[in-house]
Design an enzyme around this catalytic site. Sequence first.
Site, mmCIF file in Angstrom:
data_model
loop_
_atom_site.group_PDB
_atom_site.id
_atom_site.type_symbol
_atom_site.label_atom_id
_atom_site.label_comp_id
_atom_site.label_asym_id
_atom_site.label_seq_id
_atom_site.Cartn_x
_atom_site.Cartn_y
_atom_site.Cartn_z
ATOM 1 N N GLU A 94 3.273 8.381 -0.049
ATOM 2 C CA GLU A 94 3.037 6.940 0.094
ATOM 3 C C GLU A 94 4.310 6.170 0.391
ATOM 4 O O GLU A 94 4.304 5.209 1.164
ATOM 5 C CB GLU A 94 2.360 6.393 -1.165
ATOM 6 C CG GLU A 94 0.945 6.926 -1.393
ATOM 7 C CD GLU A 94 0.899 8.373 -1.877
ATOM 8 O OE1 GLU A 94 1.957 8.895 -2.309
ATOM 9 O OE2 GLU A 94 -0.176 8.997 -1.825
ATOM 10 N N HIS A 163 -7.980 5.707 -10.447
ATOM 11 C CA HIS A 163 -8.723 5.313 -9.255
ATOM 12 C C HIS A 163 -9.273 3.897 -9.354
ATOM 13 O O HIS A 163 -10.042 3.494 -8.503
ATOM 14 C CB HIS A 163 -9.880 6.280 -8.987
ATOM 15 C CG HIS A 163 -9.441 7.640 -8.541
ATOM 16 N ND1 HIS A 163 -8.875 8.551 -9.393
ATOM 17 C CD2 HIS A 163 -9.467 8.232 -7.323
ATOM 18 C CE1 HIS A 163 -8.588 9.657 -8.733
ATOM 19 N NE2 HIS A 163 -8.922 9.492 -7.470
#
Lengths: 368, 416
Positions: A94, A163
Amino acid sequence: MSPTLTTSSEANGNVSSATARAAASAAASAETAGPQPVTMAKALNTAMLDAMRAEDSVLVFGEDVGMLGGVFRITDGLMKTFGEQRCFDTPLAESGIVGMAVGMAINGMRPVLEMQFDAFAYPAFEQIVSHVAKMHNRTKGRVRLPMVIRVPYAGGIGGVEHHCDSSESYYAHTAGLKVYTPATVADAYRMLREAIDSDDPVMFMEPKKLYWSRDLVDLQALRDEYEGKTGAATEGRAAVARSGTDATLIAYGPSVPTALAAAAAAAEEGRSLEVIDIRTIVPFDDETVAASVRKTGRAVVIAEAHGFASVSSEIVARVQERCFHHLAAPIRRVTGFDVPYPAPKLEHYYLPGVDRILDAVDDLQWEG
Amino acid sequence: MTISANDAVRGKTGQGQPAPEQAEDTYLPGAAAEAVRKFGITAEDYMLPARHQIQMVDQDGNVKQYSDQGAEPGHEYPLPDDEELLAAYEQLVIGRRVNDQNSALVRQGRMAVYPSSHGQEACQVAAALCLADGDWMFPTYRDAVAVMARGVDPIQAMTIFRGDWHSGYDPLRHKVGIQCTPLTTQLLHAVGVAHAAKLRGEDTVVLAMCGDGATSEGDFHEALNFAAVFHLPVIFFVQNNQYAISVPLAHQSVAPSLAHKAVGYGMAGERVDGNDVVALLAVLDRAVKLAREGSGPLLVEAHTYRMQAHTNADDATRYRQDSEVAQWVARDPLSRMRAYLTDRGLLDDGGEARITEKAEAVATQLRSGLGEDVPVDPQDLFKYVFSKPTPQLREQSALLADELARDAASDTEATQ
Ligand SMILES: Cc1ncc(C[n+]2csc(CCOP(=O)(O)OP(=O)(O)O)c2C)c(N)n1
Ligand SMILES: [Mg+2]
């Protein structure tokens, strides 16, 4: 700068717009029938498709966004339509995704990145805070970073740990980042187009539980409105999602539908609640929020994120500073508890729900 | 110029999976296949650095026998031409003068901080001279001399070190990234600049700089991997000056060398004597040429030494011996070049004097430029946060303006 990129199938000339035109007219023919039930996922996808068609320098990349179309399918079909050079998968990293995008934006591109999930954007935090947010300022305005970091965020989908984080406060706290979060299907389209066209970096927070929500919208009309500049901008403009007179519910992103449901329930009990959808956390629309609270004299701020040191605390502070003499009761908040986001079995206890909102409204000193 | 999607996104030969008819042992990722074709050596021999570091001129200024230069098949380096070496020497002298002038200015309190590259000037100069005008450089805080050698005005290059709030020079105009402090974050920006250029079909090469300690950072890994996977013309140039502040290299990595890390990413690595500007130019010039021709990224490790403390705020005597520093005095990059050029008849007293004069002129410019107080405009605080200030920033700017106006008013009252 408008670089010319080509697909492998048509290696000469500026053909990305040709392929895109074909895709757009196909999309358009499916959309000519006026308002249709459209998901937020489709609206976001269409916004990227239209932006890529409008401007060759718009690139979409991230993890699994190519062939798969993203784990939520938001980038579905973009690689097929525009070729592997404009929509592609990166290695799994990322910070790499965001850092590379910074360089691409320095060199004339408008990258639109997908972070796969809220909590998996954290490896990119250094790039976001130290470079994305600061580049324009420390180069005295010479280097702009027109990039969009899309973050599927928040809970309510029964997701496992890591999540479902509501990470908007980290970004909103960082000077130099714009933070958008749509709550309706039409806004998802408009706001993503605006974010892509913005010369400033935008953290685009997508409430993942709303991806499959449907509204009746006419995508072609939205496209015409945006491209013909006939619609009002959304940046810095909160929306009055429901008008009311007795109290104001202030919400954004995933909490807006919950606030609307609470307002509907309150109406049945004879209480008229106004619902404000913040839309862009940064820049913040003090005017619309304050005008509503001055009118109603009461307010509840609703957010999924932990309440402590958060966007919701910021909103309370701002309203208090501007509306103190109009307030009939202290401003209340209904937020997530200050605990790590709980697994599916407990998330319904954590999430602000209609009852908890109505309880807070009941507490706004009506008897006086 | 247009490019195909395959070219743009992955290495030509590294595209996706190997074709089914390719035997497993003949499938090679991007850079390696090309190297094998070009140099007739195995992929491993191409990607691994040569057995010895490349050194062309020894510490006394003598050109080494070719067989002792470290060259091997596929790792062959012609001597740079005299003109380039003379230009490099001039920049070395200027760089040394700048380093020492700035350190003096810090001691006098006229500069806030200066991470000196004293002893590393050969790396600094070669990093700038190997690039063409259209290429990009992404430097660190220690690379001010390289930034200047690339053509940035000395005062502008020192802006952050004088405590000013912005980067000084215009990165877009000079094609030099801002001098970056968060370690190795800039390597990814280099990758992105190269990627964007490649998508447009431009042949831009990007040189990305970092130190030895920085190679432990995650972004170092991510940048090398991204550059390799997207097959981009980025040269990662590591100045191994043996220390990260106080921590010696042995505590950062137990790899055989930092250049050996290249093979893990499928790119070529090379080690070079970082105090030998001849070898540095030879290695970096060739790296730039290969990258421009489509070799993908390369990793170059320069073996050098940080002769002074990390910055003026550091006390190097706490973690290293003076005797260690003394060993490196003999390997000084300037004295060896002076000897080499003088021996070859390329430099005489007159030439030396002219170069010294140029260096003095730069030092004078630094003394006077950095001695001046920079006028600051408090409203600059708000102007560049976004392309257009938000309502909140406008409010805050008005608040500050009001404060300043009231201060000014009471000052005038007081003097009346
Ligand atoms: C991400 C990050 N961590 C820590 C620091 C603090 N820091 C600045 S320089 C430095 C040492 C870096 O050493 P090296 O990479 O060898 O470069 P050198 O200073 O020797 O040129 C450290 C730890 C930083 N700037 N960035
Ligand atoms: Mg070091």
